[in-house]
Structures are given as C-alpha cells and as structure tokens.
Design a protein around this motif. Structure first.
Motif, mmCIF file in Angstrom:
data_model
loop_
_atom_site.group_PDB
_atom_site.id
_atom_site.type_symbol
_atom_site.label_atom_id
_atom_site.label_comp_id
_atom_site.label_asym_id
_atom_site.label_seq_id
_atom_site.Cartn_x
_atom_site.Cartn_y
_atom_site.Cartn_z
ATOM 1 N N ILE A 204 31.474 41.930 37.313
ATOM 2 C CA ILE A 204 31.952 42.892 37.175
ATOM 3 C C ILE A 204 32.924 43.247 35.909
ATOM 4 O O ILE A 204 33.130 41.985 35.506
ATOM 5 C CB ILE A 204 32.605 43.442 38.532
ATOM 6 C CG1 ILE A 204 33.297 42.362 38.455
ATOM 7 C CG2 ILE A 204 31.682 43.654 39.598
ATOM 8 C CD1 ILE A 204 34.477 42.608 40.085
ATOM 9 N N GLY A 205 33.376 44.095 35.468
ATOM 10 C CA GLY A 205 34.816 44.322 34.014
ATOM 11 C C GLY A 205 35.593 44.264 35.180
ATOM 12 O O GLY A 205 36.774 44.971 35.472
ATOM 13 N N ALA A 206 36.015 42.248 35.328
ATOM 14 C CA ALA A 206 37.398 42.222 36.398
ATOM 15 C C ALA A 206 37.520 40.716 35.668
ATOM 16 O O ALA A 206 37.284 40.056 35.051
ATOM 17 C CB ALA A 206 37.551 42.630 37.491
ATOM 18 N N GLY A 207 39.396 41.062 35.346
ATOM 19 C CA GLY A 207 39.118 39.679 33.880
ATOM 20 C C GLY A 207 40.837 40.307 33.579
ATOM 21 O O GLY A 207 41.516 41.201 34.232
ATOM 22 N N GLY A 208 41.247 38.589 33.294
ATOM 23 C CA GLY A 208 43.255 39.255 32.724
ATOM 24 C C GLY A 208 43.325 39.751 31.926
ATOM 25 O O GLY A 208 44.169 40.542 31.714
ATOM 26 N N THR B 21 37.787 39.309 30.014
ATOM 27 C CA THR B 21 36.938 40.557 30.607
ATOM 28 C C THR B 21 36.240 41.046 31.703
ATOM 29 O O THR B 21 35.578 41.882 31.940
ATOM 30 C CB THR B 21 35.757 41.000 29.317
ATOM 31 O OG1 THR B 21 34.894 40.516 29.070
ATOM 32 C CG2 THR B 21 36.857 40.759 27.914
ATOM 33 N N SER B 22 35.575 40.168 32.394
ATOM 34 C CA SER B 22 34.768 39.575 33.617
ATOM 35 C C SER B 22 34.629 39.280 33.840
ATOM 36 O O SER B 22 35.737 38.210 34.254
ATOM 37 C CB SER B 22 33.673 39.862 32.790
ATOM 38 O OG SER B 22 33.024 38.563 31.768
ATOM 39 N N ALA B 23 34.530 39.340 35.624
ATOM 40 C CA ALA B 23 34.046 37.977 36.535
ATOM 41 C C ALA B 23 32.856 38.273 36.808
ATOM 42 O O ALA B 23 32.048 38.784 37.366
ATOM 43 C CB ALA B 23 35.065 38.588 37.766
ATOM 44 N N ASP B 24 31.845 37.242 36.563
ATOM 45 C CA ASP B 24 30.623 36.475 36.808
ATOM 46 C C ASP B 24 30.706 35.831 38.631
ATOM 47 O O ASP B 24 31.398 34.647 38.516
ATOM 48 C CB ASP B 24 30.528 35.796 35.506
ATOM 49 C CG ASP B 24 30.658 36.523 34.665
ATOM 50 O OD1 ASP B 24 30.364 37.886 34.942
ATOM 51 O OD2 ASP B 24 30.834 35.616 33.325
#
Length: 694
Positions: free
Chosen positions: A333-337, A296-299
């Motif tokens: 940010i809201g960036a993930g699989g 769900t996210s990229a940290d």
C-alpha cells in the motif's frame, strides 16, 4: 568470500556487505539516496560507499545480489515497450475481453486497465491462420507462414521490436509457436521475442497471453537496465557475479532475468520477506507478520511455521493485470515515511498514497519539499533527532516540518501542530493495520499468535502501535531494520520454477496417467538441470520440489499441493489430494474431502542453497536501562499528546538481555525504534529487539 546485497527502494538504496575472514563473518551496512531516473547509479554509489566503509576494494567482491523495482515501476507508470502480437485467427481480442470481470461491481466510473491501458494495442495484434485442437494437440489447421512473415514485416515497418507469439492450445503442441518465432527472427533478428510457452506453459489463454505480453512489455528496458548495471559496475572495478531477486523468493542470473523479467515484478519487496523469515529463525519464532515500511510504500506478508506463502494463481497480478508466475504473498500500500498528508477537496484529512519520495523528499530534508509527510510528523513529535537521522549523514530541519504541517493541515483544520502530527500518524497507522488484517485475518491467520516484525527505515517507529492495533503477540525490531531487505538477499537460494499443464483426475488416475505425469516431471527436472549446469551448480547442491496445482472439478482456480519426491503412483497419490484439502481448508475455511480432485498444472521448483549469513552473538549484558548506552534525554510526544522526557539509547552499545523500559528511543544509523510508555524492549542474542507490553 565477500558478498554484497543491494535493495533499491523508492527513497533509499540499502546496501549490506558480508565478509568472511579467518572463519569469522563481518557485516557492514549503509544507505544512499535512490536515483529514480536510473537505479544503477544509486546501486553503484552504494556499493562503492559500503566498500569504503568495510575497507575493501570493489574488485574483491565475489558476488552481488540485487533487488530492483525497475520492472514494477515500468508497469505502474505504463512506460514499457511497444509490443506486437501474433495470435490465432478469431482470438485477436482476448486481451481486451479478458474474463469479463468488473474490477468494481457497483461503480459506474470504474477503470478496466486491460482495456484503458492495454499492454498490446489492438492494431499491433495480428491474427494468423492456424489451429491446434484439444485434447491431444493435433493440428486442425496448418500454420500460414506467409501471414506470419507479412506480420513480421509490418512490425518492422512500424518500428516494433518487442514481439510475442501466443496461439490457442499451444500448451498441448508448441510447433506453431516455435515455427512462427523462427520466421519472425529471420525478419527481425534483434527483436525482443518470446512465445507464450516460453513464459508460462499453462492452460488459460487470457492469462497466458497477458503474462507473455507483460514479459515483452517490460523486457527490453529491463534487459537494458541489467546490461547497463553490469557495465557500470565493471567500470567501477566490480567484476563480481550479479544475481537478481525474483518474485518467488529465489534469485536468478542476469541472463535469465533479461529473458524472463516477468519474474522480477516483486523483486524489491521479496527480499524483505526473506530477511524477515531469517530474522524470525534466530528470534525463535516461525510465525511472523512482516511489514516493510520505507519512504513510499508498506509491504506486508505473513510467514507461517517458518515458510513464506505463495500467492494463489488467481491473485498474482500487477497493476490489475494477471501475471501467471509464482509470487510471494505480499500486499503493498502507499504508506511510508514520505507519504503526504493533505486535505482533500471534500475537506477530509488524508495521508498517502502520494509520496514525496527521494526527491524532493519530506519538508524537513530541505530539498524543495513543502508538503507535510509522515516523517515530518515524527520530527514534530520529537521521535527523530536531527543529529541522529541516518547517523547524521542526512541533515533535517524540524522548523520546516512544523511550517509544512501548520500551513497544510493544522491551519485549515483549526488545530495545533502537535495534534495535527498525531493525526497524521493515526491515519497512516490505521491504513496499514487494515492492510495487515487483509493479508492475515482475511486469509485465515490469527495475528494473536504471531510476532509483528517492522523493518525498513520507518518500520520500528510504527511497529508497536500496529502490533497493538492488530493484537499481535509481540513486536520485533530486527538488528538492522533499514537494511533487512538487503540482508534478505544474502540468505536467498538460487531458485527457478518450471511448469507444464497436465490436466488429470487424480482420484481415478490409471497407470498411463501416472506415467504421463511422471514423464512431464522428468522433463521439467531436465530443464532445471540444464539451467543449473549453466550456473555451475554442483549436482550434490541441487534440490527439487514437485508441486501439483489442484482444484475440485469445475472450480475456477487451483491451489498448490506438495507432491512426494518419488514418482507419483496409485499408493501415494493420496498425499497430493490430502495436501490440497489441507491448503483449501486453510485458505477458505472448509474442504470437501469426498469430492474429486483435479490436477491442472505440474510445477518443479529447482534450487541451490547459498552460504548462510551468520550473525555473531552479542556479549552478555542483562542490564536495565544501561547508562553506557544512554545518549541524552529529550521531550517526545506519544499518543496522549503530552511531551515527556524520553531517553535515547545507542543500539550499538546494547548487549544481550539488556532491557529498555519505555518511553525510550533506540537509535542506530539506518532506523529508530520507538518504545512507548508501558512497553519493555529486550535485546536478544544476536541484537534483535523484542518489545512487549509490561
């Protein structure tokens, strides 16, 4: 000794078990789906699964470390407790007025979260007659105890059982806060009750009140979760000590985390940064940019010279609300699989931040998800093999991915499915590259001298592309990318921080000022020792660091400057001042070394080292594209959009100094590492993989 680390993500819960037998360490890892409705269910399921894989009984576990997003999710979703507040008469609306900042200066429709979604509703903020005065904390107006009792009775009538007490200038004299707390406790003996001085004993009433409100807002549910977790573990035979990851990169006890859950707001991603620093240590690189890409996210965080960065106090916020507790400098940010690709109402092609999460998940999972995600794009491009996804534990259907992308992206935009899938990856990679630059370049870090380390289940699929976009020196795929955050829990020290406001001009400080600063430091160290005594930490294993948060006179916020270990004196105060100048130069690009430095807050960091996690060295290989590790060859699409024959290698069969030339995929249970054409992957001594351009 058997230790287990459990990190809960939005899609999967990662578990690592480390066992020492006959002087040798064995590491076993696994992943299970996260249970968003109650994270403890997934935690226990993962612990039992890793025990079965390792052949140990749950009761044999000695200690369990846990990183959780319970507190963070509560703030983001705004489903915390109903909070009541007692504050000084005339200051009831501090939480509403805040600092009169506009989140977006030129927007006509901006949202002010502390007003639109306040942690304490105005009707639950009760003003009390009392007044403490600066600079010495003298009592100008005595506490009206009848008003305090009446307010407590009102809270009881309203069913409010999370209550905070925040009085003006209480950091100079906490007598009124403590007396008010005692009165409220008489009326509401079971309430979740905290004073501002117990949460953040520092200057600035708005940030202090807001932080205390945050602690109470997330307190009851967090304490209930931790209690339920311990109970569920015991019911399944796990009697181990439980330790919780904190935002500052340390670990704490369940009791302390229940009292001050505000320290858990970055509990989830903090483990990944610690794991990245540890991995960098045995890859011989102290300069690392970490990006933890999950479902769900990229940290994103930066490790410089082997040390993680702590956020400036002006930046420590969650969901737009200030939180005056130390936090590792992490941007999410809201960036993930699981990030969903879609066409917005204006016809623009977008990806994220909305996510398919663990349920229903990407379309390829076949669990009801119909919208295309980043994972679906990877499947369509042949970068994820159905039989190797999570080691075959989770079945995926490429046809569902193709159908979802065709219906929602390719069809509406008049392009083929392959082009649409490449477009999804280009958009999400650009979003992440911009976020990496914001956490590095914008803060004085040159990525060209840093290694980009991508982990999380999806990290190694994106890391080479991201490394190229930010011009990183090279890229590292850790030994267990999908479990790196959980492994970080096993290399994290027990750590607490104690603070006290001590406003002083350091350049002109006299003997009396130094005596006051040293007395406060001694008191904070005594508090830390009491906590470490309760934790059963031997005196010889305790470590203390003193930090002075400093600023130029008149400056708005402070920066952290290391203090000498010995008491502060006229002959060593310049060490603190010079450290402040150096940090200011790094943060802002300049330092005015002829100006007066003001110390504002004294901070003592108390820690105790845990037994380090040691990885065995791999046997020597030195082979090029080793046939022993080759699984098969399949068509895979890279940036040019042309399918090419791409070998798959079993990472568990690669040896030290083996090399794999791109194009290639290196697969393992918890992740897949992508090696594009023109790049070379080299296996390091402990199994980490360094990827460089040929």
């Amino acid at each position: 000794m058997i230790r287990v680390g459990v990190d809960v993500g939005g899609t999967f819960t990662d578990v690592v078990l480390e066992r020492t037998r006959n002087g040798e360490q064995e590491v076993v890892v696994t992943k299970v789906p996260s249970t968003i409705h109650d994270q403890s269910e997934g935690v226990v399921a993962g612990v039992l699964q890793v025990c079965r894989a390792a052949g140990v009984e749950p009761g044999e576990i000695d200690i369990l470390f846990h990183g959780t997003t319970v507190a963070t999710n509560m703030v983001i979703e705004r489903n915390g407790a109903e909070v009541g507040m007692l504050t000084t008469k005339g200051f009831r609306d501090i939480l509403h007025m805040a600092r009169h900042k506009r989140p977006h200066n030129f927007s006509l429709q901006f949202d002010v979260p502390w007003q639109s979604k306040p942690l304490v509703k105005r009707r639950n903020r009760i003003a009390i007659t009392e007044r403490i005065m600066p600079p010495d904390g003298s009592v100008e107006v005595a506490l009206n105890e009848d008003e305090v009792r009446a307010a407590a009775e009102l809270f009881k009538k309203r069913g409010i059982d999370a209550i905070i007490i925040g009085f003006l200038f209480s950091f100079l004299n906490d007598a009124h806060e403590q007396r008010a707390k005692a009165i409220v406790r008489e009326v509401l003996p079971d309430a979740y009750l905290c004073t501002s001085l117990e949460v953040v004993n520092v200057i600035r009433e708005y940030e202090r009140f807001s932080s205390t409100a945050m602690n109470a807002y997330i307190g009851p549910k967090t304490a209930l979760y931790l209690k339920r977790l311990e109970g569920r573990l015991r019911d399944n035979g796990v009697t181990a000590m439980v330790r919780i990851m904190q935002s500052n990169g340390g670990i704490s006890t369940v009791a302390k985390s229940s009292e001050q859950p505000i320290g858990l707001l970055l509990s989830g991603p903090a483990g990944g940064v610690i794991g990245g620093r540890w991995t960098g240590g045995h890859c011989d690189t102290g300069n690392v940019i970490t990006i933890d890409i999950g479902g769900t996210s990229a940290d994103i965080s930066v490790i410089q010279n082997g040390e993680q960065r702590i956020k400036n106090p002006r930046d420590t916020e969650v969901a737009g609300l200030p939180v005056l507790v130390p936090m590792i400098d992490i941007d999410a940010i809201g960036a993930g699989g699981g990030s969903i690709a879609y066409i917005d109402p204006g016809g623009a092609f977008r990806v994220g931040p909305r996510s398919a999460g663990a349920s229903p998940g990407p379309a390829c999972y076949g669990r009801g998800g119909t919208e295309p995600t980043v994972t679906d794009a990877q499947v369509v491009l042949g970068r994820l093999d159905p039989e190797h996804f999570l080691g075959g534990d989770l079945s995926i259907d490429p046809e569902r991915s193709k159908a979802a992308i065709a219906e929602h992206i390719a069809g509406p935009l008049g392009m083929d499915v392959t082009t649409a899938a490449l477009g999804i990856l280009k958009i999400i990679n650009n979003n992440m590259a911009l976020a990496i630059n914001a956490n590095s370049v914008a803060k004085g870090i040159d990525p060209r001298s840093f290694t980009l380390m991508g982990f999380g289940g999806a990290g190694p699929l994106h890391s080479v592309a991201l490394g190229e976009m930010i011009h990183a020196k090279d890229v590292v795929s850790p030994l267990q990318p999908g479990i790196t955050a959980a492994m970080g829990l096993l290399v994290t020290d027990l750590q607490y921080e104690y603070t006290r406001s001590v406003v002083a001009m350091l350049n002109s400080a006299d003997a009396e000022t130094f005596a006051k600063i040293n007395a406060v430091a001694d008191e904070l160290i005594a508090e830390a020792n009491a906590q470490l005594d309760a934790d059963g930490i031997a005196v010889a294993d305790r470590r203390f660091r003193k930090i002075m948060e400093c600023r130029y006179v008149g400056q708005g916020f402070e920066l952290r400057a290391e203090m000498p270990a010995e008491p502060l004196r006229e002959d060593n105060v310049k060490v603190v001042i010079d450290n402040f100048f150096d940090v200011h130069k790094q943060q802002y690009g300049h330092a005015f070394r002829d100006q007066v430095t003001e110390g504002v807050t004294l901070r003592v960091v108390a820690s105790a080292a845990v037994e380090p996690l040691r990885l065995p060295s791999l046997a020597e290989g030195g082979r090029a594209n080793p046939d022993d590790a080759l699984l098969h060859v399949r068509k895979t699409v890279f940036e040019d959009g042309v399918p090419v024959d791409t070998p798959r290698y079993d990472r568990t069969k690669l040896l030290a100094r083996d090399t794999v030339a791109g194009p290639a995929l290196i697969t393992q249970h918890n992740s897949t590492t992508l090696v594009p054409p023109g790049f070379l992957a080299t296996v390091l001594a402990h199994g980490d993989i360094r990827i460089t351009r040929v």
